[in-house]
Design a protein around this motif. Sequence first.
Motif, PDB file in Angstrom:
ATOM      1  N   LEU A  33       0.910  -1.135   0.053  1.00  0.00           N
ATOM      2  CA  LEU A  33       0.056  -0.031  -0.072  1.00  0.00           C
ATOM      3  C   LEU A  33       0.872   1.136  -0.060  1.00  0.00           C
ATOM      4  O   LEU A  33       0.519   2.195  -0.844  1.00  0.00           O
ATOM      5  CB  LEU A  33      -0.954   0.149   1.317  1.00  0.00           C
ATOM      6  CG  LEU A  33      -1.933  -1.193   1.135  1.00  0.00           C
ATOM      7  CD1 LEU A  33      -2.719  -0.819   2.339  1.00  0.00           C
ATOM      8  CD2 LEU A  33      -2.870  -1.359   0.095  1.00  0.00           C
ATOM      9  N   THR A  34       1.934   1.318   0.828  1.00  0.00           N
ATOM     10  CA  THR A  34       2.823   2.402   1.038  1.00  0.00           C
ATOM     11  C   THR A  34       3.636   2.506  -0.528  1.00  0.00           C
ATOM     12  O   THR A  34       3.763   3.687  -1.072  1.00  0.00           O
ATOM     13  CB  THR A  34       3.894   2.396   1.699  1.00  0.00           C
ATOM     14  OG1 THR A  34       3.123   1.939   3.348  1.00  0.00           O
ATOM     15  CG2 THR A  34       4.700   3.463   1.924  1.00  0.00           C
ATOM     16  N   PHE A  35       3.840   1.465  -0.900  1.00  0.00           N
ATOM     17  CA  PHE A  35       4.728   1.509  -2.313  1.00  0.00           C
ATOM     18  C   PHE A  35       3.775   2.007  -3.305  1.00  0.00           C
ATOM     19  O   PHE A  35       4.190   3.000  -4.144  1.00  0.00           O
ATOM     20  CB  PHE A  35       5.243  -0.088  -2.636  1.00  0.00           C
ATOM     21  CG  PHE A  35       6.045   0.180  -3.777  1.00  0.00           C
ATOM     22  CD1 PHE A  35       7.474   0.067  -3.875  1.00  0.00           C
ATOM     23  CD2 PHE A  35       5.476  -0.318  -5.191  1.00  0.00           C
ATOM     24  CE1 PHE A  35       8.159   0.340  -5.006  1.00  0.00           C
ATOM     25  CE2 PHE A  35       6.138  -0.278  -6.198  1.00  0.00           C
ATOM     26  CZ  PHE A  35       7.619  -0.133  -6.346  1.00  0.00           C
ATOM     27  N   GLY A  36       2.647   1.232  -3.565  1.00  0.00           N
ATOM     28  CA  GLY A  36       1.565   1.783  -4.531  1.00  0.00           C
ATOM     29  C   GLY A  36       1.063   2.983  -4.560  1.00  0.00           C
ATOM     30  O   GLY A  36       0.741   3.596  -5.458  1.00  0.00           O
ATOM     31  N   GLY A  37       0.953   3.418  -3.359  1.00  0.00           N
ATOM     32  CA  GLY A  37       0.277   4.492  -3.010  1.00  0.00           C
ATOM     33  C   GLY A  37       0.994   5.860  -2.937  1.00  0.00           C
ATOM     34  O   GLY A  37       0.694   6.957  -2.977  1.00  0.00           O
ATOM     35  N   GLU A  59       3.797  -4.959  -8.769  1.00  0.00           N
ATOM     36  CA  GLU A  59       2.617  -3.756  -8.240  1.00  0.00           C
ATOM     37  C   GLU A  59       2.665  -2.730  -9.362  1.00  0.00           C
ATOM     38  O   GLU A  59       3.346  -2.156 -10.148  1.00  0.00           O
ATOM     39  CB  GLU A  59       3.412  -2.978  -7.205  1.00  0.00           C
ATOM     40  CG  GLU A  59       2.551  -2.137  -6.286  1.00  0.00           C
ATOM     41  CD  GLU A  59       2.004  -0.893  -7.297  1.00  0.00           C
ATOM     42  OE1 GLU A  59       0.624  -0.573  -6.990  1.00  0.00           O
ATOM     43  OE2 GLU A  59       2.892  -0.312  -7.768  1.00  0.00           O
ATOM     44  N   SER A  60       1.211  -2.471  -9.489  1.00  0.00           N
ATOM     45  CA  SER A  60       0.950  -1.718 -10.952  1.00  0.00           C
ATOM     46  C   SER A  60      -0.266  -0.582 -10.478  1.00  0.00           C
ATOM     47  O   SER A  60      -1.369  -1.250 -10.027  1.00  0.00           O
ATOM     48  CB  SER A  60       0.491  -2.409 -11.873  1.00  0.00           C
ATOM     49  OG  SER A  60       0.057  -1.588 -13.153  1.00  0.00           O
ATOM     50  N   THR A  61       0.231   0.312  -9.986  1.00  0.00           N
ATOM     51  CA  THR A  61      -0.795   1.685  -9.845  1.00  0.00           C
ATOM     52  C   THR A  61      -1.556   2.016 -10.932  1.00  0.00           C
ATOM     53  O   THR A  61      -0.908   2.552 -11.777  1.00  0.00           O
ATOM     54  CB  THR A  61       0.076   2.823  -9.010  1.00  0.00           C
ATOM     55  OG1 THR A  61       0.649   2.374  -7.984  1.00  0.00           O
ATOM     56  CG2 THR A  61      -0.980   3.916  -8.679  1.00  0.00           C
ATOM     57  N   GLY A  62      -2.912   1.678 -10.872  1.00  0.00           N
ATOM     58  CA  GLY A  62      -3.764   2.055 -11.834  1.00  0.00           C
ATOM     59  C   GLY A  62      -3.948   3.659 -11.928  1.00  0.00           C
ATOM     60  O   GLY A  62      -4.018   4.294 -10.844  1.00  0.00           O
ATOM     61  N   ALA A  63      -4.166   4.273 -13.068  1.00  0.00           N
ATOM     62  CA  ALA A  63      -4.582   5.520 -13.147  1.00  0.00           C
ATOM     63  C   ALA A  63      -6.106   5.877 -12.694  1.00  0.00           C
ATOM     64  O   ALA A  63      -6.896   5.037 -12.689  1.00  0.00           O
ATOM     65  CB  ALA A  63      -4.270   6.024 -14.750  1.00  0.00           C
ATOM     66  N   ILE A 130      -4.472   0.539  -6.131  1.00  0.00           N
ATOM     67  CA  ILE A 130      -3.330  -0.284  -5.880  1.00  0.00           C
ATOM     68  C   ILE A 130      -3.395  -1.655  -6.074  1.00  0.00           C
ATOM     69  O   ILE A 130      -4.497  -2.263  -5.647  1.00  0.00           O
ATOM     70  CB  ILE A 130      -2.656   0.073  -4.502  1.00  0.00           C
ATOM     71  CG1 ILE A 130      -2.551   1.735  -4.225  1.00  0.00           C
ATOM     72  CG2 ILE A 130      -1.462  -0.780  -4.379  1.00  0.00           C
ATOM     73  CD1 ILE A 130      -2.255   1.990  -2.658  1.00  0.00           C
ATOM     74  N   THR A 131      -2.644  -2.378  -7.009  1.00  0.00           N
ATOM     75  CA  THR A 131      -3.035  -3.599  -7.416  1.00  0.00           C
ATOM     76  C   THR A 131      -1.596  -4.596  -7.419  1.00  0.00           C
ATOM     77  O   THR A 131      -0.635  -3.788  -7.558  1.00  0.00           O
ATOM     78  CB  THR A 131      -3.722  -3.706  -8.778  1.00  0.00           C
ATOM     79  OG1 THR A 131      -2.740  -3.167  -9.764  1.00  0.00           O
ATOM     80  CG2 THR A 131      -4.893  -2.896  -9.054  1.00  0.00           C
ATOM     81  N   LEU A 132      -1.789  -5.780  -7.158  1.00  0.00           N
ATOM     82  CA  LEU A 132      -0.508  -6.705  -7.549  1.00  0.00           C
ATOM     83  C   LEU A 132      -1.075  -7.478  -8.979  1.00  0.00           C
ATOM     84  O   LEU A 132      -2.305  -7.860  -8.923  1.00  0.00           O
ATOM     85  CB  LEU A 132      -0.375  -7.508  -6.388  1.00  0.00           C
ATOM     86  CG  LEU A 132       0.015  -7.038  -5.133  1.00  0.00           C
ATOM     87  CD1 LEU A 132       0.194  -8.134  -3.962  1.00  0.00           C
ATOM     88  CD2 LEU A 132       1.397  -6.433  -5.335  1.00  0.00           C
ATOM     89  N   GLU A 133      -0.132  -7.626  -9.674  1.00  0.00           N
ATOM     90  CA  GLU A 133      -0.245  -8.466 -10.996  1.00  0.00           C
ATOM     91  C   GLU A 133       0.619  -9.805 -10.730  1.00  0.00           C
ATOM     92  O   GLU A 133       1.832  -9.680 -10.520  1.00  0.00           O
ATOM     93  CB  GLU A 133       0.204  -7.795 -12.415  1.00  0.00           C
ATOM     94  CG  GLU A 133      -0.866  -6.435 -12.524  1.00  0.00           C
ATOM     95  CD  GLU A 133      -0.300  -5.949 -13.769  1.00  0.00           C
ATOM     96  OE1 GLU A 133       0.113  -6.588 -14.722  1.00  0.00           O
ATOM     97  OE2 GLU A 133      -0.439  -4.629 -13.893  1.00  0.00           O
ATOM     98  N   LEU A 134       0.030 -10.988 -10.923  1.00  0.00           N
ATOM     99  CA  LEU A 134       0.994 -12.179 -10.988  1.00  0.00           C
ATOM    100  C   LEU A 134       0.780 -12.899 -12.284  1.00  0.00           C
ATOM    101  O   LEU A 134      -0.171 -13.059 -12.907  1.00  0.00           O
ATOM    102  CB  LEU A 134       0.179 -13.181  -9.945  1.00  0.00           C
ATOM    103  CG  LEU A 134       0.370 -12.828  -8.387  1.00  0.00           C
ATOM    104  CD1 LEU A 134      -0.819 -12.034  -8.017  1.00  0.00           C
ATOM    105  CD2 LEU A 134       0.572 -13.984  -7.755  1.00  0.00           C
TER     106      LEU A 134
END
Length: 249
Positions: A33-37, A59-63, A130-134
């Motif tokens: 959360l800290t990383f993506g936010g 980690e992929s922060t969506g627009a 804030i998302t995670l992609e696998l």
Amino acid sequence: MTELHPDFADLKVEPGESHISGRHELFDIVNVLTFGGAADRPTHVPAELGAMGPVRIWESTGAADFLPFWNTNLDGAQYLYIAYGSVRVEFKDTEGYQRYGHYVGRAGDLLRLPQEVAHRTYSGDGKRRITLELMPHNPFWDDLGKNPVTPDTSRKAGGFAFEIHDTEVEISWPGGGSLRTPRDSFMRGVRALCAYEMHLGHNEFDGGFIVHDLGEQVRLKASGHEETLDGREVLAVFHGLRDALTEGG
């Protein structure tokens, strides 16, 4: 504490702690959360946080709006975990027009994005997420950043030419064909492709311009015309376009 983007002003984060005392190279902890936010985190530019054999964790922060292109995973299915925020994911036939519906994903949801089906993400609430992609590992990612890229400022890749306007980018090709695509989304798409040195599968920009990674080569396609070109040469052109778009054209 990392400064969070204003879209995450109501997010309360209390990161864990690492008290490892030896063999530090074996251990890692990151607060997603800290990383993506983070306020300075770019959108739609994935960052690898970990790996398990052939599976990569991004980690992929969506627009706050949408993915700049339709993306197709060619190496296998991908999973998208919504850590915070919400998303709508549209699906369609790759390079086609048949629609397969959509997901609405919210915090805690794990979404399966099928192999060889185009998807495009949209913000579900007008804010970042804030998302995670696998996903399966692409061996070309191992060499990212190892070979410096000198931007090619010609704005030409093979027979394709790119002309930057105030709100659009015009793409033309031999035979008199041309299309226009929104400048902002094209810039964001080019930025992501440069970050991963073109190795992001199959991507369709608004207007119908296609960038298809083939490993050491890249297929560029538009209505009635396509070319397979050296990937590093196309990457150099995209670096030049990225810089021009960022600097105001």
